[in-house]
Structures are given as structure tokens and as C-alpha cells.
Design a protein around this motif. Structure first.
Motif, mmCIF file in Angstrom:
data_model
loop_
_atom_site.group_PDB
_atom_site.id
_atom_site.type_symbol
_atom_site.label_atom_id
_atom_site.label_comp_id
_atom_site.label_asym_id
_atom_site.label_seq_id
_atom_site.Cartn_x
_atom_site.Cartn_y
_atom_site.Cartn_z
ATOM 1 N N VAL A 1 32.645 32.684 36.924
ATOM 2 C CA VAL A 1 32.648 33.397 38.211
ATOM 3 C C VAL A 1 31.286 33.280 38.886
ATOM 4 O O VAL A 1 31.183 33.028 40.103
ATOM 5 N N LEU A 2 30.217 33.446 38.116
ATOM 6 C CA LEU A 2 28.868 33.349 38.685
ATOM 7 C C LEU A 2 28.574 31.936 39.183
ATOM 8 O O LEU A 2 27.938 31.753 40.236
ATOM 9 N N ALA B 1 40.953 35.440 44.780
ATOM 10 C CA ALA B 1 41.079 34.559 43.620
ATOM 11 C C ALA B 1 40.701 35.289 42.335
ATOM 12 O O ALA B 1 41.317 35.090 41.287
ATOM 13 N N ILE B 2 39.691 36.144 42.414
ATOM 14 C CA ILE B 2 39.289 36.927 41.239
ATOM 15 C C ILE B 2 40.426 37.853 40.815
ATOM 16 O O ILE B 2 40.713 38.019 39.625
ATOM 17 N N VAL B 3 41.084 38.468 41.798
ATOM 18 C CA VAL B 3 42.235 39.324 41.474
ATOM 19 C C VAL B 3 43.316 38.508 40.778
ATOM 20 O O VAL B 3 43.921 38.949 39.787
ATOM 21 N N GLY B 4 43.571 37.299 41.276
ATOM 22 C CA GLY B 4 44.565 36.441 40.640
ATOM 23 C C GLY B 4 44.182 36.070 39.217
ATOM 24 O O GLY B 4 45.034 36.035 38.323
ATOM 25 N N VAL B 5 42.898 35.798 38.988
ATOM 26 C CA VAL B 5 42.431 35.482 37.636
ATOM 27 C C VAL B 5 42.659 36.655 36.700
ATOM 28 O O VAL B 5 43.095 36.487 35.546
ATOM 29 N N LEU B 6 42.381 37.869 37.174
ATOM 30 C CA LEU B 6 42.586 39.053 36.342
ATOM 31 C C LEU B 6 44.060 39.240 36.003
ATOM 32 O O LEU B 6 44.405 39.637 34.886
ATOM 33 N N VAL B 7 44.941 38.945 36.960
ATOM 34 C CA VAL B 7 46.378 39.047 36.687
ATOM 35 C C VAL B 7 46.790 38.029 35.623
ATOM 36 O O VAL B 7 47.557 38.340 34.697
ATOM 37 N N LEU B 8 46.280 36.803 35.725
ATOM 38 C CA LEU B 8 46.602 35.775 34.733
ATOM 39 C C LEU B 8 46.073 36.154 33.358
ATOM 40 O O LEU B 8 46.752 35.962 32.337
ATOM 41 N N LEU B 9 44.857 36.689 33.299
ATOM 42 C CA LEU B 9 44.300 37.106 32.011
ATOM 43 C C LEU B 9 45.089 38.264 31.417
ATOM 44 O O LEU B 9 45.249 38.365 30.195
ATOM 45 N N ASP B 10 45.578 39.142 32.269
ATOM 46 C CA ASP B 10 46.402 40.238 31.773
ATOM 47 C C ASP B 10 47.700 39.701 31.180
ATOM 48 O O ASP B 10 48.179 40.173 30.148
#
Length: 366
Positions: A22-23, A45-54
Motif C-alpha cells: 500500500v505504501l 481500491a483499499i476497501v476492495g483489498v480489505l474485502v478480498l482479504l476478509d
């Protein structure tokens, strides 16, 4: 790969890889001087990444009959990694979207900024690939997929520093940036630590650890595999499919390919020492049936632990919408409990040469 080393490697990749990626992506956007609305896309996109990780939270590589702490590194790495992604993404999006545009600086020229951005993107990709591999149930990627990305990132970063030093050498001393600035010292440290992380994870090898099955948590498994209610005789299979002939053929072929993937590493039973066996080829035979066609296929999955392989394959089929409807002579027979599935009947048994998978698709008009 030994399970403990695999667990440590995945935990490190999840804990440090995603937040660092992310950085790097944020640094690439800042160096390119993108408009403010791009930072809004970055936040989404960060929100989408968090959903995928969940959604990847069910992926584990436990060893049967071992303690619940065998996937400790994976659990901790995923939990803290998600926190790191959320915090880093929020801070970078707020700073990039609301800070005032930076004044022209002698720190980095336009050409250097583009080279740096390419470096940061390559390093971010090297950090993300192991996470994607793990969350897809494939274990860890082979080193030749991640190490070259890290090498490209480091090479571009060094090239950017060389361009900067050459440019500053032509400027009057009074025009040069103050040496008090942390850049590029902070970037050098970040790039070197990232390269070491990618190299350390890649040095352990790729794939899943030996004798390990990818399984979801017990409470997340489909109800088809649960014990039936006393008043219900068991799963009721469907006798028809809503798929057409092309979908049935491709779906049956894909089911056999998935069976090989669910089985995990296979063993060369003809070798006097432990050795890996290549995956069996996927082949279907077309047959005429009442008013249409169907496809049949068979696989033999060689393994020194056939029961483990059979259990893993059966769980994969159950997650796909099939259920055990009969058992005879050491062979389980599975049939679909949903309409939009291609295989009408699957037999899962074993022999001296390994686990046998035999499938027969629905008869469909062509």
C-alpha cells in the motif's frame, strides 16, 4: 516445505507484505503527481483489498490431528495485515487527497519520478503475489515469480538514484537540496527491507507444505456434508442440470482439473525415495446417451497417504455443491444437490496405485 517454515513465511508475507505494498503504490502516485480524484479511487481500491482479504480468512493449511495453533502465523499475519492495510491506506488517501500541491523541488525530476514510480510498482507487485497465491489456495509462489519483480524494483530504484546524483552534480552547490532531508535515506531502507523480505520468503520454495490439506473452518463447510437430521434420510441429489452441452463438457473437464488441485502434491510411487509425481492428464470421452451426449473421465492420483488425498478431494467436491449419496466397497459416490452443475455422478475410491476419481456428466441434448 516444512509446515512451520511455511506458516512463518505466509505470516510474514501477510503481516508486512500487504501494508508495505500500500505504501509503495501511494508513493508511486505521489511521485507522479496524480490529480486528487485518483486518491479517491485509491481509497476505494483499499476497501476492495480489505474485502478480498476478509474472504481469504477461511484459507488455512492445517495438518490433520494436530493442534489448533498450526496456522498461528497465518491467522496473526492475516489479522494484523488487514489492520496495516486499512491504516496505511486511510493515511495515504487522506494525505494525498487533501494536502496542498507540493512546490517544485530539486529532489526529483520528472524523469526520475517516473523511474521511481516503476520501481515502487514492481516492489508492490513482488509483495502482493505471495498473498494472492496463498489466498487462492495455491500455497506460496515459486521464487522465479517474485524474486525477478524485486530485482526489477531495486534496479529501477538504483537507476533513479544514479540519475539524481548525476543531475545534482551539475547544479551549483547553493541550489542543491538540503542534506537534512530524509529522502532518499528512508526510501533506501524501505527498498532494502522489502527486497530482503521477498528473498527470504522465496528462498523457502513454493507450493503448499508437505502432507497438508487446504480446508475451511468446520462451521463454514456446506450443510451437504453435515450429518442429516434423523427425520431426513440424507442429501437429495438432483437428476437434471440447467447447463447446455458446451457448459457441461467444460464444467466436467474443470471438475477433474479441480480434483487434481484439491489433492495437492502427488507422490511418485515407483521411486525408491520420496519424489514428486506429475499431475495426471485431463481427458474426457464423449458417449451417446438417450437423446443426447455425455462425457466421462477418470483420474488416478498417486499418493503415499491416499486417505488424506481422498478426504481433500471429497471436501472440494462438497464445497462445489455435491454430496455423498452412497458408499460401497470403499468407494464414495457423490451427486449434485444443485441444478447448475455438470457432473451427474462421481465415484471416489482407492487402490494400490492411488486415489481413483471417475466422473460421468449429465446426458444433455446437443
Amino acid at each position: 516445505m516444512e509446515l512451520g517454515a511455511f506458516d512463518t513465511a505466509v505470516g510474514a508475507a501477510l503481516l508486512f507484505g500487504m501494508p508495505s505494498a500500500v505504501l509503495f503504490v501511494a508513493a508511486a502516485l505521489r511521485r507522479l503527481g496524480v490529480p486528487r480524484w485518483v486518491w479517491g479511487v485509491f481509497a476505494l481500491a483499499i476497501v476492495g483489498v480489505l474485502v478480498l482479504l476478509d474472504g481469504a480468512g477461511q484459507v488455512r493449511y492445517p495438518v490433520p490431528d494436530e493442534t489448533p495453533f498450526d496456522d498461528f502465523g497465518q491467522s496473526v499475519g492475516l489479522g494484523l495485515g488487514r489492520i496495516g492495510v486499512a491504516v496505511n491506506g486511510a493515511v495515504c488517501a487522506v494525505r494525498g487527497g487533501f494536502r496542498r500541491p507540493a512546490r517544485p523541488s530539486l529532489q526529483v525530476s520528472g524523469r526520475e519520478a517516473r523511474v521511481l514510480s516503476g520501481s515502487y510498482v514492481a516492489l508492490a507487485a513482488a509483495l502482493v503475489v505471495p498473498v494472492l497465491w496463498w489466498s487462492s489456495g495455491l500455497g506460496l509462489p515459486a521464487p522465479f515469480l517474485t524474486v525477478p519483480l524485486a530485482v526489477i524494483g531495486v534496479a529501477l530504484f538504483v537507476f533513479a538514484l544514479v540519475l539524481r546524483l548525476r543531475r545534482l552534480g551539475t547544479l551549483p552547490e547553493d541550489d542543491r537540496p538540503s542534506v537534512v532531508s530524509l529522502w532518499p535515506a528512508d526510501a533506501v531502507v524501505g527498498v532494502m527491507l522489502t527486497a530482503l523480505l521477498v528473498g527470504a520468503v522465496g528462498s523457502l520454495g513454493g507450493g503448499v507444505p508437505d502432507r497438508v490439506r487446504t480446508v475451511p473452518d468446520a462451521e463454514d463447510r456446506p450443510s451437504a456434508s453435515a450429518k442429516p437430521d434423523p427425520d431426513w434420510p440424507g442429501p437429495v441429489p438432483t437428476e437434471h442440470t440447467t447447463l447446455d452441452a458446451a457448459a457441461v463438457e467444460s464444467g466436467t473437464r474443470r471438475a477433474l482439473a479441480d480434483s487434481v488441485r484439491w489433492a495437492g502434491p502427488l507422490d511418485d510411487l515407483s521411486s525408491p525415495t520420496p519424489a514428486r509425481a506429475t499431475a495426471p492428464p485431463i481427458a474426457l470421452t464423449e458417449e451417446r446417451c438417450n437423446g443426447g451426449v455425455r462425457w466421462t473421465g477418470s483420474l488416478v492420483l498417486p499418493s503415499v497417504a491416499p486417505q488424506d488425498v481422498a478426504d481433500a478431494v471429497q471436501r472440494g467436491w462438497e464445497r462445489s455443491g455435491y454430496a455423498v449419496v452412497d458408499r460401497a466397497m470403499g468407494t464414495d459416490f457423490l451427486m449434485p444437490v444443485e441444478d447448475a452443475l455438470p457432473v451427474h455422478r462421481m465415484a471416489l475410491g482407492g487402490g494400490q496405485d492411488g486415489v481413483h476419481v471417475d466422473v460421468e456428466s449429465f446426458c444433455v441434448p446437443r
